[in-house]
Every structure is written in C-alpha cells, then in structure tokens.
Enzyme design. Structure first.
Site, PDB file in Angstrom:
ATOM      1  N   THR A 234       1.147  -2.357   1.532  1.00  0.00           N
ATOM      2  CA  THR A 234       0.475  -2.598   0.265  1.00  0.00           C
ATOM      3  C   THR A 234       0.527  -1.325  -0.572  1.00  0.00           C
ATOM      4  O   THR A 234       0.855  -0.241  -0.067  1.00  0.00           O
ATOM      5  CB  THR A 234      -0.982  -3.049   0.510  1.00  0.00           C
ATOM      6  OG1 THR A 234      -1.613  -3.362  -0.725  1.00  0.00           O
ATOM      7  CG2 THR A 234      -1.797  -1.966   1.212  1.00  0.00           C
ATOM      8  N   CYS A 235       0.224  -1.445  -1.856  1.00  0.00           N
ATOM      9  CA  CYS A 235       0.221  -0.283  -2.745  1.00  0.00           C
ATOM     10  C   CYS A 235      -0.542  -0.664  -4.000  1.00  0.00           C
ATOM     11  O   CYS A 235      -1.522  -1.409  -3.927  1.00  0.00           O
ATOM     12  CB  CYS A 235       1.651   0.174  -3.055  1.00  0.00           C
ATOM     13  SG  CYS A 235       2.660  -1.062  -3.912  1.00  0.00           S
ATOM     14  N   GLY A 236      -0.102  -0.196  -5.173  1.00  0.00           N
ATOM     15  CA  GLY A 236      -0.786  -0.543  -6.407  1.00  0.00           C
ATOM     16  C   GLY A 236      -0.430  -1.931  -6.908  1.00  0.00           C
ATOM     17  O   GLY A 236      -1.302  -2.713  -7.285  1.00  0.00           O
ATOM     18  N   TRP A 263      -3.026  -3.791  -4.644  1.00  0.00           N
ATOM     19  CA  TRP A 263      -4.332  -3.390  -5.191  1.00  0.00           C
ATOM     20  C   TRP A 263      -4.596  -3.992  -6.567  1.00  0.00           C
ATOM     21  O   TRP A 263      -5.742  -4.145  -6.986  1.00  0.00           O
ATOM     22  CB  TRP A 263      -4.455  -1.869  -5.250  1.00  0.00           C
ATOM     23  CG  TRP A 263      -5.886  -1.441  -5.356  1.00  0.00           C
ATOM     24  CD1 TRP A 263      -6.519  -0.903  -6.446  1.00  0.00           C
ATOM     25  CD2 TRP A 263      -6.886  -1.542  -4.337  1.00  0.00           C
ATOM     26  NE1 TRP A 263      -7.842  -0.657  -6.166  1.00  0.00           N
ATOM     27  CE2 TRP A 263      -8.086  -1.045  -4.874  1.00  0.00           C
ATOM     28  CE3 TRP A 263      -6.880  -2.011  -3.020  1.00  0.00           C
ATOM     29  CZ2 TRP A 263      -9.277  -0.998  -4.146  1.00  0.00           C
ATOM     30  CZ3 TRP A 263      -8.049  -1.963  -2.291  1.00  0.00           C
ATOM     31  CH2 TRP A 263      -9.228  -1.470  -2.856  1.00  0.00           C
TER      32      TRP A 263
END
Length: 278
Positions: A234-236, A263
């Site tokens: 996962t990330c932004g 996110w």
C-alpha cells in the site's frame, strides 16, 4: 518469472525490434506535465501511458485500475499486444514505472519488465531520444485479469485482521508515522494498524536503480517483512506500492498484491482506524 528489470544496455540493443514495445509511464504528483516532457524527448519508439487517463475514471479515487476491456482497448490503441516484450520506464528512475508494470501484469501481460534507472540513466549515458507524439498502428491486447494481484478495501481489512498477508506501506516514514501531512487534502495522517513501514526509497540506489537482491532482502528484514510470505503493498494512491511488488518479484515472490485504493481510500474514511507513530 525472470528478473523484472532490464538494463539500459539490454534495451539499447533491442530498440526497433518488431516484438518490443517501450512504454513511458512518467507521472508526477506535482504540477509537472508528464505528457509534455514526453513530447520533448523520449526513448525512441516509446509510447506514452497516461496513468490518470487509463484508469477507472468513474471512481472518486485517483488512477484506480480500469476494467480489463477498457485497458485492452487503451493499450491496443498504443500498439501493444500480448505477444510483445514490454519495457516500462519513467523520468524519475524508478517511481511510476512500477505501477504500470504491475498494471500490465494484473491485466495478464506475461512479458513486462521495467527499465532499471529509467530515463535518467538512459540520458546520462548519452543514448538517443526522439521528440513528438507517435501514432503506432493499433494492436489487439487480451486482458485475462489476475485478481490475486489486486486488493480492495475488504481484502486489505481481511489481510490486517487475519494476518494472511503482510501489509507493507511504501510511503515515506514520516507520513507513515503521522509526523508529516498527506499531500492530498482531506486525508488523515498515520497508518493502518498492523501495517509495516518500508519506504520505496530504501529499495532504490543512488542511480535510481532497484537494489540488488541481497540488499533488498536486508531492507525487507529490517522492516520486519518476510519476502517469502504473502504481501499486500500500500502507499498513498497505489503508485509506489507497486515498487514493493517489483522488489519482491526480483526476490522470486511474483504474487505480491497492491491495495489499489491505498491511503487515498483508507485515510479518507473516518470509520476506519488510524495509528500514529512508527
């Protein structure tokens, strides 16, 4: 799966090959215009993959995966077929190219790789560029969707709840800890409870190349991640998370999933828990 990276030397030796398709996947979170930069100079024969346009444009979330049929039509119009060797690069070295590599894999492409060091290394070596916006002849791309490479919100909540997959966050450490604000407005700071922090920057060397396998294993170990077990990255907004999947593919784990909403989705939903701190 062989190593997911291709060197500039290897690519230069094959430019112009009839079964090679080069893809410029440059994308910027700031105001830079990736398409205009592509027009001004790109690797010969490369087509431009617009991450925002080749997406689910009906979603409120940024650049979510399109439906397979829409993807097949879009890349077919770029002259890309399932039979081609696909090499993806970006203008940062290694950033958004991983996202497009993962997208091609999720859509069934078996022969997609990433240019190690990207456009910066290519230009530093004095290799040729071309200008303009080419119009390649269309091709037929069939997209047998690989759902196992993609996580949605229920899937990532299940991973966190059961421990069936390690959830690994590629955002910078300060954003993971909630010590730095999110670049997108309206998102809370912090991380998903139970997620592990492994910023993408720790997997890339000073030349913008993916680190060798031994250094990648050390980085995963330091983050508490077992690269042999299932991983959901996962990330932004699903861009740098694909870099985690790319690094794992170098280590032989080719089935790491990416949480597409990342996110941008989790941080916007007030009913979901958020943890602050490293």
């Amino acid at each position: 799966m062989s190593d997911p990276m291709v060197s500039t030397e290897q690519l230069a030796a094959r430019v112009g090959a009839p079964d090679l398709r080069i893809v410029d996947a440059s994308w910027h979170l700031d105001s830079r215009d990736a398409l205009e930069e592509y027009r001004a100079g790109h690797i010969p024969g490369a087509v431009f993959f617009d991450i925002d346009a080749i997406s689910d444009t009906g979603s409120r979330l940024p650049h979510m995966l399109p439906q397979p049929k829409a993807f097949a039509e879009a890349v077919g119009a770029l002259g890309i077929s399932n039979r081609d060797d696909i090499v993806v690069y970006d203008s940062a070295g290694l950033f958004s190219a991983a996202r497009v590599w993962w997208t091609f894999r999720a859509m069934g492409a078996e022969r997609a790789r990433v240019l190690d060091g990207g456009l910066p290394k290519w230009t530093e070596e004095g290799r040729p560029l071309e200008k303009g916006l080419p119009a390649p002849p269309p091709a037929t791309f069939r997209a047998p969707f690989k759902a196992g490479l993609v996580r949605d919100l229920p899937g990532v909540r299940r991973d966190l709840g059961t421990g069936g997959a390690q959830v690994v966050d590629a955002r910078p450490a300060a954003r993971f800890a909630g010590a730095a604000p999110e670049p997108r407005p309206g998102l809370r700071s912090g991380h998903m409870p139970g997620a592990l922090s492994l910023p993408l920057s720790l997997l890339i060397d000073l030349e913008g190349k993916l680190k060798p396998a031994g250094e990648l294993r050390a980085a995963f170990a330091a983050a508490g991640v077992d690269p042999g077990r299932p991983v959901t990255a996962t990330c932004g907004s699903g861009i740098t998370a694909a870099g985690i999947a790319l690094a794992l593919a170098r280590l032989g784990n080719e089935w790491a999933a990416v949480y597409d909403g990342s996110w941008a989705e989790w941080g916007a939903l007030s009913e979901l828990p958020v943890e602050i701190g490293a």
